[in-house]
Design a protein around this motif. Structure first.
Motif, PDB file in Angstrom:
ATOM      1  N   THR A  29       0.852  -1.185   0.000  1.00  0.00           N
ATOM      2  CA  THR A  29       0.000   0.000   0.000  1.00  0.00           C
ATOM      3  C   THR A  29       0.890   1.237   0.000  1.00  0.00           C
ATOM      4  O   THR A  29       1.833   1.324   0.794  1.00  0.00           O
ATOM      5  N   ASP A  30       0.607   2.165  -0.915  1.00  0.00           N
ATOM      6  CA  ASP A  30       1.356   3.427  -0.926  1.00  0.00           C
ATOM      7  C   ASP A  30       0.693   4.410   0.031  1.00  0.00           C
ATOM      8  O   ASP A  30      -0.515   4.637  -0.034  1.00  0.00           O
ATOM      9  N   ILE A  31       1.497   4.996   0.899  1.00  0.00           N
ATOM     10  CA  ILE A  31       0.988   5.952   1.880  1.00  0.00           C
ATOM     11  C   ILE A  31       1.695   7.288   1.639  1.00  0.00           C
ATOM     12  O   ILE A  31       2.922   7.366   1.667  1.00  0.00           O
ATOM     13  N   THR A  32       0.910   8.315   1.366  1.00  0.00           N
ATOM     14  CA  THR A  32       1.471   9.636   1.080  1.00  0.00           C
ATOM     15  C   THR A  32       0.945  10.649   2.082  1.00  0.00           C
ATOM     16  O   THR A  32      -0.275  10.790   2.229  1.00  0.00           O
ATOM     17  N   VAL A  33       1.855  11.316   2.755  1.00  0.00           N
ATOM     18  CA  VAL A  33       1.459  12.378   3.687  1.00  0.00           C
ATOM     19  C   VAL A  33       1.538  13.697   2.926  1.00  0.00           C
ATOM     20  O   VAL A  33       2.608  14.096   2.474  1.00  0.00           O
ATOM     21  N   LEU A  34       0.394  14.354   2.766  1.00  0.00           N
ATOM     22  CA  LEU A  34       0.385  15.639   2.052  1.00  0.00           C
ATOM     23  C   LEU A  34       0.850  16.741   3.005  1.00  0.00           C
ATOM     24  O   LEU A  34       0.649  16.642   4.216  1.00  0.00           O
ATOM     25  N   PRO A  35       1.458  17.785   2.471  1.00  0.00           N
ATOM     26  CA  PRO A  35       1.870  18.889   3.343  1.00  0.00           C
ATOM     27  C   PRO A  35       0.648  19.544   3.996  1.00  0.00           C
ATOM     28  O   PRO A  35      -0.400  19.661   3.365  1.00  0.00           O
ATOM     29  N   VAL A  36       0.798  19.942   5.256  1.00  0.00           N
ATOM     30  CA  VAL A  36      -0.301  20.655   5.925  1.00  0.00           C
ATOM     31  C   VAL A  36      -0.566  21.932   5.148  1.00  0.00           C
ATOM     32  O   VAL A  36       0.356  22.584   4.670  1.00  0.00           O
ATOM     33  N   GLY A  37      -1.855  22.274   5.018  1.00  0.00           N
ATOM     34  CA  GLY A  37      -2.182  23.487   4.289  1.00  0.00           C
ATOM     35  C   GLY A  37      -2.748  23.185   2.922  1.00  0.00           C
ATOM     36  O   GLY A  37      -3.376  24.042   2.306  1.00  0.00           O
ATOM     37  N   VAL A  38      -2.587  21.973   2.437  1.00  0.00           N
ATOM     38  CA  VAL A  38      -3.160  21.629   1.125  1.00  0.00           C
ATOM     39  C   VAL A  38      -4.683  21.683   1.210  1.00  0.00           C
ATOM     40  O   VAL A  38      -5.352  22.214   0.327  1.00  0.00           O
ATOM     41  N   VAL A  39      -5.225  21.151   2.299  1.00  0.00           N
ATOM     42  CA  VAL A  39      -6.680  21.169   2.470  1.00  0.00           C
ATOM     43  C   VAL A  39      -7.076  22.377   3.328  1.00  0.00           C
ATOM     44  O   VAL A  39      -7.896  23.191   2.936  1.00  0.00           O
ATOM     45  N   SER A  40      -6.466  22.447   4.515  1.00  0.00           N
ATOM     46  CA  SER A  40      -6.656  23.624   5.366  1.00  0.00           C
ATOM     47  C   SER A  40      -5.490  23.644   6.343  1.00  0.00           C
ATOM     48  O   SER A  40      -4.732  22.677   6.445  1.00  0.00           O
ATOM     49  N   ASN A  41      -5.335  24.727   7.075  1.00  0.00           N
ATOM     50  CA  ASN A  41      -4.195  24.835   7.976  1.00  0.00           C
ATOM     51  C   ASN A  41      -4.287  23.892   9.158  1.00  0.00           C
ATOM     52  O   ASN A  41      -3.293  23.611   9.802  1.00  0.00           O
TER      53      ASN A  41
ATOM     54  N   ILE B 232      -5.831  20.803   9.002  1.00  0.00           N
ATOM     55  CA  ILE B 232      -6.048  19.403   8.626  1.00  0.00           C
ATOM     56  C   ILE B 232      -4.823  18.805   7.943  1.00  0.00           C
ATOM     57  O   ILE B 232      -4.260  19.366   7.011  1.00  0.00           O
ATOM     58  N   GLN B 233      -4.437  17.643   8.464  1.00  0.00           N
ATOM     59  CA  GLN B 233      -3.352  16.883   7.848  1.00  0.00           C
ATOM     60  C   GLN B 233      -3.986  15.784   7.004  1.00  0.00           C
ATOM     61  O   GLN B 233      -4.738  14.957   7.523  1.00  0.00           O
ATOM     62  N   GLN B 234      -3.702  15.770   5.741  1.00  0.00           N
ATOM     63  CA  GLN B 234      -4.301  14.739   4.900  1.00  0.00           C
ATOM     64  C   GLN B 234      -3.276  13.678   4.528  1.00  0.00           C
ATOM     65  O   GLN B 234      -2.126  13.983   4.216  1.00  0.00           O
ATOM     66  N   ILE B 235      -3.742  12.413   4.584  1.00  0.00           N
ATOM     67  CA  ILE B 235      -2.903  11.278   4.205  1.00  0.00           C
ATOM     68  C   ILE B 235      -3.655  10.477   3.162  1.00  0.00           C
ATOM     69  O   ILE B 235      -4.835  10.160   3.349  1.00  0.00           O
ATOM     70  N   ASN B 236      -2.994  10.161   2.076  1.00  0.00           N
ATOM     71  CA  ASN B 236      -3.627   9.363   1.026  1.00  0.00           C
ATOM     72  C   ASN B 236      -3.049   7.952   1.013  1.00  0.00           C
ATOM     73  O   ASN B 236      -1.834   7.786   1.035  1.00  0.00           O
ATOM     74  N   LEU B 237      -3.935   6.976   0.956  1.00  0.00           N
ATOM     75  CA  LEU B 237      -3.517   5.585   0.818  1.00  0.00           C
ATOM     76  C   LEU B 237      -4.011   5.075  -0.526  1.00  0.00           C
ATOM     77  O   LEU B 237      -5.162   5.331  -0.906  1.00  0.00           O
ATOM     78  N   SER B 238      -3.138   4.355  -1.209  1.00  0.00           N
ATOM     79  CA  SER B 238      -3.522   3.799  -2.497  1.00  0.00           C
ATOM     80  C   SER B 238      -3.132   2.323  -2.511  1.00  0.00           C
ATOM     81  O   SER B 238      -1.979   1.986  -2.251  1.00  0.00           O
ATOM     82  N   THR B 239      -4.113   1.456  -2.786  1.00  0.00           N
ATOM     83  CA  THR B 239      -3.787   0.031  -2.747  1.00  0.00           C
ATOM     84  C   THR B 239      -4.687  -0.785  -3.652  1.00  0.00           C
ATOM     85  O   THR B 239      -5.822  -0.394  -3.934  1.00  0.00           O
ATOM     86  N   GLN B 240      -4.191  -1.920  -4.081  1.00  0.00           N
ATOM     87  CA  GLN B 240      -5.008  -2.945  -4.754  1.00  0.00           C
ATOM     88  C   GLN B 240      -5.111  -4.178  -3.858  1.00  0.00           C
ATOM     89  O   GLN B 240      -5.515  -5.247  -4.316  1.00  0.00           O
ATOM     90  N   PHE B 241      -4.740  -4.018  -2.575  1.00  0.00           N
ATOM     91  CA  PHE B 241      -4.680  -5.146  -1.647  1.00  0.00           C
ATOM     92  C   PHE B 241      -5.543  -4.875  -0.419  1.00  0.00           C
ATOM     93  O   PHE B 241      -5.061  -4.356   0.587  1.00  0.00           O
ATOM     94  N   PRO B 242      -6.811  -5.222  -0.482  1.00  0.00           N
ATOM     95  CA  PRO B 242      -7.710  -4.926   0.630  1.00  0.00           C
ATOM     96  C   PRO B 242      -7.427  -5.828   1.826  1.00  0.00           C
ATOM     97  O   PRO B 242      -6.925  -6.944   1.680  1.00  0.00           O
ATOM     98  N   THR B 243      -7.769  -5.347   3.016  1.00  0.00           N
ATOM     99  CA  THR B 243      -7.624  -6.166   4.211  1.00  0.00           C
ATOM    100  C   THR B 243      -8.519  -5.615   5.317  1.00  0.00           C
ATOM    101  O   THR B 243      -8.853  -4.428   5.318  1.00  0.00           O
ATOM    102  N   ALA B 244      -8.866  -6.484   6.245  1.00  0.00           N
ATOM    103  CA  ALA B 244      -9.638  -6.053   7.414  1.00  0.00           C
ATOM    104  C   ALA B 244      -8.680  -5.477   8.466  1.00  0.00           C
ATOM    105  O   ALA B 244      -7.507  -5.846   8.523  1.00  0.00           O
ATOM    106  N   ASN B 245      -9.212  -4.578   9.277  1.00  0.00           N
ATOM    107  CA  ASN B 245      -8.504  -4.093  10.481  1.00  0.00           C
ATOM    108  C   ASN B 245      -7.129  -3.498  10.201  1.00  0.00           C
ATOM    109  O   ASN B 245      -6.199  -3.662  10.998  1.00  0.00           O
ATOM    110  N   PHE B 246      -7.007  -2.800   9.094  1.00  0.00           N
ATOM    111  CA  PHE B 246      -5.731  -2.139   8.778  1.00  0.00           C
ATOM    112  C   PHE B 246      -5.425  -1.130   9.882  1.00  0.00           C
ATOM    113  O   PHE B 246      -6.273  -0.307  10.237  1.00  0.00           O
TER     114      PHE B 246
END
Ligand SMILES: [Zn+2]
Length: 434
Positions: free
Chosen positions: A348-360, A362-376
């Protein structure tokens, strides 16, 4: 901000692998009989080695194991939350194909009714808690796929080094198809003995290909390795990140100290974990929070009707419960669930966006995956006041006991744990730092 993927719900996976199981038949009885007959044909005068079984014990070994015992065993596992993998050998010892119903008189004492009772136990009692896998075709001799006759080669002897052309893939496809014929799309396979061990790369590839072909399952597992002297791991082979394709090798770390594959070699609960919870194979692995996969053999639990291996399982379970009285340290899982979790963890790719992209705030983190799982489960090295996953608020909890999917937990005012089911595609976390 540092993010790490933790064990599911911060708990160490536990799993029980059961090998050599099939409807009706006691594999050990036929295995020893056929092996000794083979020996007489090919090496007359050479006494069987210890690994080939003791002919003197054969008199005590019943040719069948009753469905009533399977029901008792499976109900106990269900009630006690034990999960894992349970073999369903498709053509056990070449005696009968499970998709042809084991006609009456195929084996002594067997009947169509007993076969049907067994399949009911498989479907209704075992399957909810255990992955069902083939353990190749017969677990004795290699089958000629054209005639389904037994050959003079053995699945766990000559085919430790199997042919690496299409014959291997076709063989695994045949095993998976028999299970599919009885309505069981398997999540993976089990090696009989060391089947495939000297060609592991080709074997892993063949299982993956067969699984996609028969069950349209791109993320299967295989069980081949039992390592009683190394720290366990969950190796992932042939990952195709963009396509969601990979295969997990489930490596067991303990066993068989129930009743052995023979059903006459009694083990000892202390070898898993002693009553004071200090000694044995499992405590140092639990301490390191690595997956604890225990191995047992079906004839060993039955122990020729004395059920001694089953009693050892009950003792081990009681001790593991004592080790984790409030259920915050361990989590019983099917082996496929362990495989899927480790795929998600690594792919799973995990990307931490810089603070301020959404609002001052909010810290946004994007996860991208083709591998689903329970209880991540993620750990973030900051106290978080508010967590959203794809726009949904997670509930804050205040103890590990209450930490479940769709909650978050702050510990020591400096670390936050977040758990949710990870789905295929993009997942957005929005965090408000405290
Ligand atoms: Zn086996």
């Amino acid at each position: 901000m540092n993010i790490t993927v933790c064990n599911p719900l911060l708990r160490t996976p536990l799993s029980l692998i059961v090998d050599d199981s099939c409807p009706v038949i006691n594999l050990t009885y036929y295995w020893i009989q056929q092996r000794h007959a083979w020996k007489a044909r090919h090496q007359p005068g050479v006494p069987p080695d210890r690994w080939e079984g003791n002919a003197a014990q054969l008199k005590k070994i019943p040719p069948t194991i009753p469905a009533d015992f399977a029901a008792e065993w499976a109900e106990w596992c269900w009630e006690n939350g034990v999960k894992g993998k349970f073999s369903l050998i498709p053509y056990p010892a070449g005696v009968g194909r499970v998709d042809e119903g084991f006609p009456a008189q195929v084996v002594e004492k067997s009947s169509t009714l007993e076969y049907q009772a067994w399949m009911r136990v498989y479907r209704e009692l075992i399957w909810p808690s255990f992955d069902l896998t083939p353990e190749m075709l017969t677990h004795t001799a290699v089958v000629d796929l054209d005639t389904f006759a037994l050959t003079e080669e053995w699945e766990q002897v000559e085919w430790v080094n199997p042919p690496v052309d299409n014959r291997l893939t076709d063989y695994i496809i045949a095993a998976m198809e028999i299970l599919d014929n009885v309505g069981i799309p398997c999540e993976g396979v089990t090696s009989p003995g060391a089947f495939g061990k000297r060609q592991e790369a080709a074997y892993a590839k063949a299982v993956l290909t067969a699984s996609q072909h028969v069950n349209n399952n791109p993320r299967p597992f295989y069980f081949l390795w039992l390592k009683n002297d190394e720290l366990p791991d969950v190796p992932i082979w042939y990952p195709e990140k963009e396509n969601g394709v990979a295969i997990a090798s489930i490596v067991a770390c303990a066993g068989d100290w129930f009743g052995g594959w023979t059903g006459y070699d009694l083990g000892d609960a202390d070898r898993f974990i002693t009553e004071d919870l200090q000694e044995g194979r499992l405590p140092p692995i639990l301490e390191k929070e690595l997956p604890c996969v225990l191995v047992g053999h079906w004839p060993g639990f039955y122990f020729n009707g004395e059920k001694c291996g089953f009693e050892i399982l009950k003792t081990v379970k009681t001790r593991l419960d004592n080790y984790d009285p409030d259920g915050t340290k361990t989590l019983w899982m099917k082996t496929s669930e362990i495989g899927h979790y480790w795929m998600a963890r690594e792919l799973t790719d995990i990307t931490v966006l810089p603070v301020g992209v959404v609002s001052n705030r909010i810290q946004q983190i994007n996860l991208s995956t083709q591998f689903p799982t329970a209880n991540f489960t993620l750990a973030i090295d900051a106290p978080i006041r508010h967590v959203q996953v794809n726009g949904w608020d997670l509930r804050e909890v205040h103890s590990r006991r209450d930490f479940q999917r769709d909650t978050f937990l702050i510990e020591g005012n400096q670390q936050t744990f977040i758990a949710f089911d990870l789905e295929i595609g993009e997942t957005q976390l929005a965090l408000i730092v405290a």
